[in-house]
Design an enzyme around this catalytic site. Structure first.
Site, PDB file in Angstrom:
ATOM      1  N   TYR A 147      -5.919  24.515  57.972  1.00  0.00           N
ATOM      2  CA  TYR A 147      -4.927  25.581  57.819  1.00  0.00           C
ATOM      3  C   TYR A 147      -4.624  25.781  56.341  1.00  0.00           C
ATOM      4  O   TYR A 147      -4.760  24.857  55.535  1.00  0.00           O
ATOM      5  CB  TYR A 147      -3.635  25.249  58.591  1.00  0.00           C
ATOM      6  CG  TYR A 147      -3.121  23.851  58.409  1.00  0.00           C
ATOM      7  CD1 TYR A 147      -3.455  22.848  59.310  1.00  0.00           C
ATOM      8  CD2 TYR A 147      -2.297  23.510  57.320  1.00  0.00           C
ATOM      9  CE1 TYR A 147      -2.992  21.548  59.150  1.00  0.00           C
ATOM     10  CE2 TYR A 147      -1.826  22.217  57.156  1.00  0.00           C
ATOM     11  CZ  TYR A 147      -2.176  21.240  58.072  1.00  0.00           C
ATOM     12  OH  TYR A 147      -1.712  19.946  57.911  1.00  0.00           O
ATOM     13  N   ASP A 198       8.799   7.116  60.799  1.00  0.00           N
ATOM     14  CA  ASP A 198       7.655   6.350  61.303  1.00  0.00           C
ATOM     15  C   ASP A 198       7.970   4.870  61.484  1.00  0.00           C
ATOM     16  O   ASP A 198       7.327   4.192  62.286  1.00  0.00           O
ATOM     17  CB  ASP A 198       6.461   6.481  60.342  1.00  0.00           C
ATOM     18  CG  ASP A 198       5.639   7.724  60.624  1.00  0.00           C
ATOM     19  OD1 ASP A 198       6.096   8.579  61.406  1.00  0.00           O
ATOM     20  OD2 ASP A 198       4.530   7.842  60.062  1.00  0.00           O
ATOM     21  N   GLU A 235      12.823   3.290  46.632  1.00  0.00           N
ATOM     22  CA  GLU A 235      11.414   3.564  46.921  1.00  0.00           C
ATOM     23  C   GLU A 235      10.541   2.537  46.211  1.00  0.00           C
ATOM     24  O   GLU A 235      10.675   2.314  45.011  1.00  0.00           O
ATOM     25  CB  GLU A 235      11.049   4.990  46.466  1.00  0.00           C
ATOM     26  CG  GLU A 235       9.576   5.304  46.427  1.00  0.00           C
ATOM     27  CD  GLU A 235       8.816   5.053  47.745  1.00  0.00           C
ATOM     28  OE1 GLU A 235       9.312   5.443  48.800  1.00  0.00           O
ATOM     29  OE2 GLU A 235       7.717   4.453  47.684  1.00  0.00           O
ATOM     30  N   ARG A 242       1.508  18.216  51.673  1.00  0.00           N
ATOM     31  CA  ARG A 242       2.536  17.165  51.756  1.00  0.00           C
ATOM     32  C   ARG A 242       3.263  16.986  50.426  1.00  0.00           C
ATOM     33  O   ARG A 242       4.461  16.739  50.383  1.00  0.00           O
ATOM     34  CB  ARG A 242       1.887  15.819  52.114  1.00  0.00           C
ATOM     35  CG  ARG A 242       1.590  15.602  53.541  1.00  0.00           C
ATOM     36  CD  ARG A 242       1.054  14.211  53.730  1.00  0.00           C
ATOM     37  NE  ARG A 242       2.077  13.217  53.484  1.00  0.00           N
ATOM     38  CZ  ARG A 242       2.872  12.697  54.424  1.00  0.00           C
ATOM     39  NH1 ARG A 242       2.725  13.068  55.669  1.00  0.00           N
ATOM     40  NH2 ARG A 242       3.785  11.805  54.124  1.00  0.00           N
TER      41      ARG A 242
END
Ligand SMILES: Cc1cc2nc3c(=O)[nH]c(=O)nc-3n(C[C@H](O)[C@H](O)[C@H](O)COP(=O)(O)OP(=O)(O)OC[C@H]3O[C@@H](n4cnc5c(N)ncnc54)[C@H](O)[C@@H]3O)c2cc1C
Length: 402
Positions: free
Chosen positions: A226, A303, A43, A117
């Site tokens: 939400y 993605d 990462e 997230r």
């Protein structure tokens, strides 16, 4: 330099290199570990930490989180909205309410969740950290990748050279590896951008406090909110036509910018949108041509492979689906990574193409204006709620490969 072994079955060696430790990268490491394959997640960011925003996870995604061992970490922080309420953004009139909650969970054997997230990422990370077959390194930016004999060599920004039997590029929509290893396109701006924020649940106007996904449709704009964080917070996202492009996940956005663009909205919605002290801005990108998902021992995932517009709330879930399909392909072909990756590419192309097209179609419908919007609103008011939701069986009913 890591020392790989072939075939891809040895415990403890980093057989599969994964560039990117987002949702797709961590899910891939988990899915591979569940099938006995070791991996190393690389990462770029020096430390993990997700910016404030929400994510909806349909039953096709929660079913995968369960199988990967991440659901137990996310469940205490997720919410299970009981419905989707759609309103007209200028009048606040309710156009339709469709069932989620127990109705959808019973139909598909898995719940519809909404989460911060940060909580989804932390859950995947917690599950990955307890797997001995997964090694995670932060602060490692993969800059180049090439095949060398039976291996893949990844060069990092600090000059390290890492070897694996295969490499999965899960480096997001701005993927550098897509261009380098696949001759893929750089992403194009769609002309739309999202602004996102998370606020305390008690800040939501009482008339809008509900355990629902609430969707507001306006001319060339829509808003969704939400509950997340076990109901303590509410995630907001608004998507507009916008000329301003940014590649930064967390580009701050002035509330006055949002205010100016929502002047025609109903007072109730404006009251909600006035709550965040700060918004974050995210340009919505697409690819003109779908890239090949696999080339020899290198594959694209999430993605990086198929940026899906957020009109169906499925981009992250597609990365989860990719992960389990890829791991299944490796277990079918443990001695032949290139065959495994080719099988993965073939298995995913139609599905992600269909989901991407359905999402773009939703975007067009959401942002209609004038008589077409009137016709849409009429249709929404008269379609039977359960019939409408059954139209998504193909999406939410997707099951994991054995
Ligand atoms: C407004 C909006 C709303 C959305 N809502 C939903 C939703 O409700 N439901 C849903 O399922 N999806 C949703 N999505 C889509 C979802 O956020 C993405 O599909 C998902 O984040 C893709 O995950 P990923 O792992 O492929 O990529 P990313 O999350 O972008 O992760 C890529 C990772 O790779 C790292 N990286 C990049 N380059 C390198 C490199 N060279 N070397 C090493 N590491 C690198 C990055 O730092 C990052 O951690 C939404 C998207 C947007 C914009």
């Amino acid at each position: 330099m890591t020392t790989p072994t072939s075939p891809l079955v040895s415990v403890g060696s980093a057989n599969v290199l994964i560039a990117g430790g987002g949702i797709g990268g961590l899910a891939t490491a988990l899915a591979l570990a569940k099938r006995g394959f070791a991996s190393e997640v690389l990462e770029r960011r020096p430390a993990f930490g997700e910016d404030g925003a929400g994510i909806q996870i349909g039953p096709n995604g929660t079913r995968i989180l369960e199988a990967l061992g991440a659901a137990e970490f996310l469940r205490p922080h997720a919410t299970t909205p009981d419905g989707l309420r759609i309103r007209d953004a200028s009048s606040a009139r309710v156009l339709a309410t469709f069932p989620l909650g127990s109705w959808l969970a019973e139909r598909h054997g898995a719940p519809y969740w909404a989460a911060h997230r940060r909580d989804l990422h932390s859950a995947l990370l917690a599950a990955a950290e307890r797997e001995p077959l997964i090694r995670i390194r932060t602060g490692v930016e993969v800059g180049a990748v090439h095949e060398q004999g039976r291996h893949v060599v990844a060069g990092t920004a600090t000059g390290e050279s890492l070897e694996g039997d295969a490499l999965v590029a899960a480096d997001g929509v701005w993927s550098r590896l897509r261009g380098r290893a696949f001759d893929g396109d750089t992403p194009d701006y769609t002309g739309k951008s999202a602004v996102r924020a998370v606020i305390a649940a008690y800040d939501v106007p009482p008339a809008l406090q509900a355990n629902k996904v609430q969707l507001w449709l306006g001319r060339k704009v829509h808003v969704v909110h939400y509950p997340v964080s076990a109901g303590r917070e509410v995630a907001l996202v608004a998507i507009f036509d916008d000329e301003h492009v940014t590649s930064d996940w967390s580009a701050p956005c002035d509330p006055a910018w949002v205010d100016a663009r929502t002047a025609a909205f109903a007072p109730l919605l404006r009251e909600l949108l006035a709550k965040p002290a700060q918004w974050r801005h995210w340009s919505l990108m697409g690819l003109k041509h779908a890239p090949r998902l696999a080339h020899g021992r290198i594959a694209l995932l999430g993605d990086a492979a198929h940026p899906i517009l957020p009109f169906l709330a499925q981009g992250g879930v597609m990365a989860l689906e990719d992960a389990v399909v890829l791991a299944r392909a490796f277990s079918n072909e443990p001695a032949h990574p290139e065959r495994a990756l080719q099988a993965y590419a073939e298995a995913r192309a139609a599905r992600v193409g269909r989901v991407g097209a359905a999402s773009r179609k939703n975007g067009r419908i959401y942002h209609l204006a004038g008589p077409p919007a009137f016709a849409r609103n009429l249709a929404l008011r008269f379609v039977p709620a359960e019939t409408f939701m059954r139209g998504y069986d193909w999406l939410y009913g997707w099951t994991l490969p054995e």
